[in-house]
Design a protein around this motif. Structure first.
Motif, mmCIF file in Angstrom:
data_model
loop_
_atom_site.group_PDB
_atom_site.id
_atom_site.type_symbol
_atom_site.label_atom_id
_atom_site.label_comp_id
_atom_site.label_asym_id
_atom_site.label_seq_id
_atom_site.Cartn_x
_atom_site.Cartn_y
_atom_site.Cartn_z
ATOM 1 N N ARG A 176 -22.775 30.990 103.304
ATOM 2 C CA ARG A 176 -23.701 30.017 104.250
ATOM 3 C C ARG A 176 -24.480 31.176 105.276
ATOM 4 N N ALA B 273 -27.151 32.994 103.844
ATOM 5 C CA ALA B 273 -28.159 32.135 103.677
ATOM 6 C C ALA B 273 -29.103 32.098 105.137
ATOM 7 N N ILE B 274 -28.277 32.071 106.312
ATOM 8 C CA ILE B 274 -28.739 32.205 107.551
ATOM 9 C C ILE B 274 -29.548 33.467 107.914
ATOM 10 N N GLU B 275 -28.958 34.478 107.350
ATOM 11 C CA GLU B 275 -29.570 36.110 107.509
ATOM 12 C C GLU B 275 -30.756 36.038 106.960
ATOM 13 N N GLN B 276 -31.116 35.227 105.897
ATOM 14 C CA GLN B 276 -32.322 35.395 105.126
ATOM 15 C C GLN B 276 -33.453 34.673 106.072
ATOM 16 N N GLU B 277 -33.015 33.841 106.773
ATOM 17 C CA GLU B 277 -34.067 33.100 107.776
ATOM 18 C C GLU B 277 -34.457 33.903 109.007
ATOM 19 N N GLY B 278 -33.812 35.173 109.003
ATOM 20 C CA GLY B 278 -34.412 35.908 110.096
ATOM 21 C C GLY B 278 -34.151 35.461 111.700
ATOM 22 N N ALA C 287 -30.186 35.093 112.667
ATOM 23 C CA ALA C 287 -29.930 36.159 111.559
ATOM 24 C C ALA C 287 -29.102 37.145 111.980
#
Ligand code: ADP
Length: 476
Positions: free
Chosen positions: A277, A280-285, A289
């Motif tokens: 998870r 996944a948050i890191e992908q959001e920037g 992130a």
């Protein structure tokens, strides 16, 4: 001093004292009785001769101007008695002149009551005569003799003397034999007593020794070690309560291990979920992130801790199959596994395992040991460090070691590095790590009867972790 030696020594002391106190007075008493009996025999012979000749002795004449003329019967009586009793008998008249001598050493009439024969002077100088008993060294025979001299009494007057003399050699040898007999009996009594004491001490010491062995086994981690309730009641009871204690201890430890293993295992899955998870948050920037990235680092640390806890729980459980493992092979495989990461960190990883070195262990355990040690060296040493993995068959047994020429471990941290959760100065600086790696190493090595120690690295610089194992059992 062992319990058995103490008991036997105490028994030896008591027996010796008892035997000496009982036997010495008894032997002295017997010696006295023997001497009295011997002397009484000689005295009886002398008295008998004196009684048998007291009517005939006056016939030999008592005029100092004429030599004595003893009747033949006196000589016969003296000779016969002397021969029958093995004593030398002489008879003198009241003037001390020789009347008869069974040894025929001097002619009849020789003056015998002289200074050299004080016993005759003593008997004849008393009016009614007296009995004289003495021991004296005979210069003629060169030995101690017993002299018993009695007066020949006629009409209440001492008209002469009979002297019986006999060598004391027979009496002495009889006394010596009786002392020897007592000594022998004493030695036999002491030996039998000591044998009995040894047997008793063994029946006491053996169960105590076995109990000690069992507790030593338990102390080294063998939780299956149980005492055999044997020996005297008190020691058997001690064995029983020892077993109850071991049972409780084993149950406690096993419950702890189970808890640790289950908890670590259960934590792993949610940790993987959290990590996914966060990724996944890191992908959001954005700000979230950056926070997720930091949280992921923490989760990695937590995952490492959980892994180490699980490894420790597994290492302390006694369920691993042992086999003959070549340490050189294990070392070569570890070097192969870690050459990539070491090179990446700018380090030189060397293998020093030329000949086989066999130990009785589990290949996976040893691989885990080397992984932890090499990982530590890479983690705590700067680039350019040389790490050497060595497997040798030493004089005292097979050895596996990992040494580096890095900064080493400060003297004050050394005794504690194998403690659980201990992180030395370099560990705290390095950040990551749980402080469990070396505890796992010690547990895995100890599980196979080995021991791990920390010493200076090669050429006195850096550190060297050295695991030594007992020689594997020889299979016929
Ligand atoms: P961790 O590595 O997780 O801290 P360890 O039990 O493996 O736990 O090591 C305990 C401590 O020993 C480390 O924190 C570190 O300070 C020190 N240490 C271990 N190996 C080395 C090494 N090769 N060189 C220097 N320090 C070391």
């Amino acid at each position: 001093m062992s319990l058995r030696a103490r008991l036997v020594l105490a028994a030896a002391y008591l027996l010796s004292v008892a035997v000496i106190t009982l036997e010495v007075p008894l032997a002295r008493y017997v010696q006295k009785a023997d001497t009295n009996e011997f002397e009484a025999g000689v005295l009886t012979n002398a008295v008998l001769v004196a009684a048998r000749i007291n009517d005939d002795l006056p016939l030999s004449g008592s005029d100092p101007l004429f030599p004595p003329q003893p009747p033949a019967v006196i000589t016969t009586i003296v000779d016969q008695t002397a021969q029958a009793t093995g004593t030398r008998m002489i008879v003198t008249d009241a003037l001390g002149r020789l009347v008869a001598d069974s040894a025929s050493e001097s002619p009849v009439g020789t003056s015998y009551a002289t200074e050299e024969r004080p016993e005759l002077l003593a008997v004849l100088s008393v009016a009614g005569g007296k009995i004289d008993r003495r021991r004296r060294f005979s210069s003629t025979l060169g030995q101690d003799l017993l002299y018993v001299t009695v007066p020949v009494v006629h009409q209440r007057e001492a008209i002469g003397a009979v002297r019986a003399s006999v060598s004391l050699a027979a009496l002495n040898s009889r006394v010596w034999r009786s002392w020897l007999g007592f000594g022998l009996i004493g030695v036999i009594v002491i030996l039998v007593g000591l044998g009995l004491a040894w047997f008793l001490a063994t029946t006491l010491a053996r169960p105590v020794q076995r109990l000690e062995d069992t507790s030593a086994r338990l102390g080294t981690g063998d939780l299956t070690a149980r005492a055999q309730p044997e020996g005297p009641k008190e020691i058997a009871a001690l064995g029983g309560s020892f077993n109850r204690m071991a049972e409780a201890l084993a149950a406690n430890i096993s419950a702890q291990r189970d808890f640790l293993a289950n908890a670590s295992h259960q934590l792993r899955t949610p940790l993987t979920g959290i990590k996914l998870r966060l990724e996944a948050i890191e992908q959001e920037g954005g700000f979230a992130a950056a926070q997720a990235k930091k949280a992921e680092g923490e989760v990695d640390r937590l995952a490492e801790l959980v892994n180490d806890l699980l490894a420790l729980a597994k290492a302390s459980s006694a369920e691993a199959a042992g086999s003959r493992v070549d340490l050189a092979e294990v070392a070569a495989e570890a070097v192969e596994r870690w050459t990539g990461p070491a090179t990446e960190a700018g380090m030189d990883l060397e293998l020093d395992a030329l000949s086989p070195a066999t130990a009785w262990a589990n290949g996976d355990d040893l691989a885990h040991v080397l992984d932890n040690l090499i990982e530590n060296a890479i983690r705590y040493c700067p680039g350019g460090t040389r790490i050497r993995v060595r497997a040798v068959d030493g004089a005292l047994g097979p050895i596996l070691s990992v040494s580096d020429n890095g900064p080493g471990i400060p003297e004050e941290d050394r005794p504690r590095v194998f403690e659980r959760f201990f992180r030395g100065e370099s560990g705290r600086k390095a950040g990551s790590g749980s402080g469990l790696g070396l505890a796992v190493v010690a547990e895995l090595v100890g599980r196979w009867g080995g021991a791990v120690r920390l010493r200076d690295g090669d050429s006195g610089q850096g550190s060297c972790f050295e695991a030594s194992f007992p020689r594997p059992p020889t299979i016929p």
